[in-house]
Write a protein that holds these residues in place. Sequence first.
Motif, PDB file in Angstrom:
ATOM      1  N   LEU A 177     -51.735 -20.088 -48.962  1.00 21.02           N
ATOM      2  CA  LEU A 177     -50.800 -21.210 -48.807  1.00 21.02           C
ATOM      3  C   LEU A 177     -49.393 -20.698 -48.504  1.00 21.02           C
ATOM      4  O   LEU A 177     -48.701 -21.231 -47.640  1.00 21.02           O
ATOM      5  N   GLU A 178     -48.989 -19.636 -49.225  1.00 22.84           N
ATOM      6  CA  GLU A 178     -47.676 -19.029 -48.974  1.00 22.84           C
ATOM      7  C   GLU A 178     -47.540 -18.655 -47.507  1.00 22.84           C
ATOM      8  O   GLU A 178     -46.539 -18.943 -46.856  1.00 22.84           O
ATOM      9  N   GLU A 179     -48.582 -17.999 -46.992  1.00 20.85           N
ATOM     10  CA  GLU A 179     -48.499 -17.500 -45.622  1.00 20.85           C
ATOM     11  C   GLU A 179     -48.560 -18.638 -44.609  1.00 20.85           C
ATOM     12  O   GLU A 179     -47.917 -18.588 -43.564  1.00 20.85           O
ATOM     13  N   GLY A 229     -42.798 -27.418 -51.078  1.00 23.21           N
ATOM     14  CA  GLY A 229     -42.341 -28.670 -50.478  1.00 23.21           C
ATOM     15  C   GLY A 229     -43.072 -29.084 -49.217  1.00 23.21           C
ATOM     16  O   GLY A 229     -42.754 -30.107 -48.637  1.00 23.21           O
ATOM     17  N   TYR A 230     -44.024 -28.274 -48.775  1.00 26.80           N
ATOM     18  CA  TYR A 230     -44.819 -28.650 -47.608  1.00 26.80           C
ATOM     19  C   TYR A 230     -46.215 -29.051 -48.060  1.00 26.80           C
ATOM     20  O   TYR A 230     -46.763 -28.466 -48.989  1.00 26.80           O
ATOM     21  N   TYR A 284     -59.780 -25.224 -40.212  1.00 22.37           N
ATOM     22  CA  TYR A 284     -58.550 -25.859 -39.751  1.00 22.37           C
ATOM     23  C   TYR A 284     -57.615 -26.008 -40.944  1.00 22.37           C
ATOM     24  O   TYR A 284     -58.070 -26.266 -42.064  1.00 22.37           O
ATOM     25  N   ALA A 285     -56.326 -25.856 -40.683  1.00 19.02           N
ATOM     26  CA  ALA A 285     -55.341 -26.151 -41.718  1.00 19.02           C
ATOM     27  C   ALA A 285     -54.162 -26.833 -41.050  1.00 19.02           C
ATOM     28  O   ALA A 285     -53.853 -26.552 -39.894  1.00 19.02           O
ATOM     29  N   VAL A 286     -53.544 -27.735 -41.772  1.00 21.64           N
ATOM     30  CA  VAL A 286     -52.343 -28.406 -41.277  1.00 21.64           C
ATOM     31  C   VAL A 286     -51.245 -28.199 -42.303  1.00 21.64           C
ATOM     32  O   VAL A 286     -51.454 -28.414 -43.496  1.00 21.64           O
ATOM     33  N   ALA A 287     -50.089 -27.727 -41.838  1.00 13.95           N
ATOM     34  CA  ALA A 287     -48.921 -27.619 -42.716  1.00 13.95           C
ATOM     35  C   ALA A 287     -47.856 -28.539 -42.154  1.00 13.95           C
ATOM     36  O   ALA A 287     -47.618 -28.547 -40.940  1.00 13.95           O
ATOM     37  N   THR A 288     -47.231 -29.316 -43.002  1.00 14.12           N
ATOM     38  CA  THR A 288     -46.241 -30.279 -42.510  1.00 14.12           C
ATOM     39  C   THR A 288     -45.347 -30.757 -43.637  1.00 14.12           C
ATOM     40  O   THR A 288     -45.694 -30.614 -44.804  1.00 14.12           O
TER      41      THR A 288
END
Length: 279
Positions: A144-146, A247-248, A260-264
Motif C-alpha cells: 500500500l505504501e508503494e 489519506g488515499y 488491478y489496483a486503484v489509488a485515488t
Amino acid sequence: MTCRRVGALLEAYADGELEAEAVLDVEAHLADCNGCSSRLQLEHAVKKSLRRQVYAEAQPNDAFRERILASFRAEAERTAVANLDEPSHRSGMLSWSSIVPLAAAAAMALLWSAKVSDPKQSAKTPGNKTTIASVGPASVEQMLEELVDRHIDRSKPDVTEPALLLERMEPEVGVPVHFPSLAQYGARWQGGKLVKIRQEPTASLKFLVDGHRVTVYVFNSEHFALGSPLKRRVIGDEPVYTGWKRGYSIATADRHGIGYAVATDLGEDEGAEIVASLH
Ligand SMILES: [Zn+2]
C-alpha cells in the motif's frame, strides 16, 4: 540465512513483527526454499483458525450490546440530572458518573474494532498460488505504501499512446495490460509508466477524474496477496479489497491472475467501483 535461522523467525515474520532488514532476509530465503515456504503456510493456517476461534468467542452478542446501550442511556440521563446540581461540573471537573460511561464506551470501541479486523478477511489461504514472499499483513502494508508513493509521483509517463500500452508493458509485467478507458467516469488519460511495486514490474496508468488523480495499476496477481489489513467487499459478484493509506483510498482485485489496483483521493466506494469495472 539457514533453514534453522528462518524457522526461528517464522512466527514473528507471520505476525509482521520482524525488523525490515530481517523481513528481507527471510523473504529472500522463502523465495528459494520450499520447505520453509510450506512451514510458513502452515503457520498462517494455524494462526487463522486460532484467530477465528478467539474472535468468534469475543463477538459481543445482541443481548450484551443491548445491556451496554441501556446502561449508556441510563447513565446519560443520570449525568444530565447530576449536571444541574453538581458543583464539580461547574468547576470543569469530570465526575465519576461521566467517567464510567466513557470507560464503558472505550471498552465497546475495543470490541467493535476487534470485529472490524475480522480474520476471514486476512491473507489468502494456503493452496492459492500467491508467492509466499508477499504474504502477510506487513507486506500488504508495504505494498500500500508503494502504491501511494507511485500514485503521488509526478514524473513523466513512458507511454502516452493507449494503443502502445499492451506491446510496451505486457512483456515486463507478465500479464496483458489493456487500456482501461474509464470513459464512464469522465476520466482524462494522463499516461502510463512502468514502475516497481514490491520489486515486481507493474503498469501505472494515470487519469484525472473531475480534477482528482486516479492511478490504475495492473500487475501479475501471483506476486501480491490481497488480504488483511484490506477489507473484502463484493461488488457485482466479484471480490474487491479496499483500504486507506496516508489519506488515499486503495482498492484492489484479482481477475484470473491479472491484478488491478486503484489509488485515488476519491472515496473508498469510488475506488472500489472503478477497480470492479476493470477486466
Ligand atoms: Zn529453508
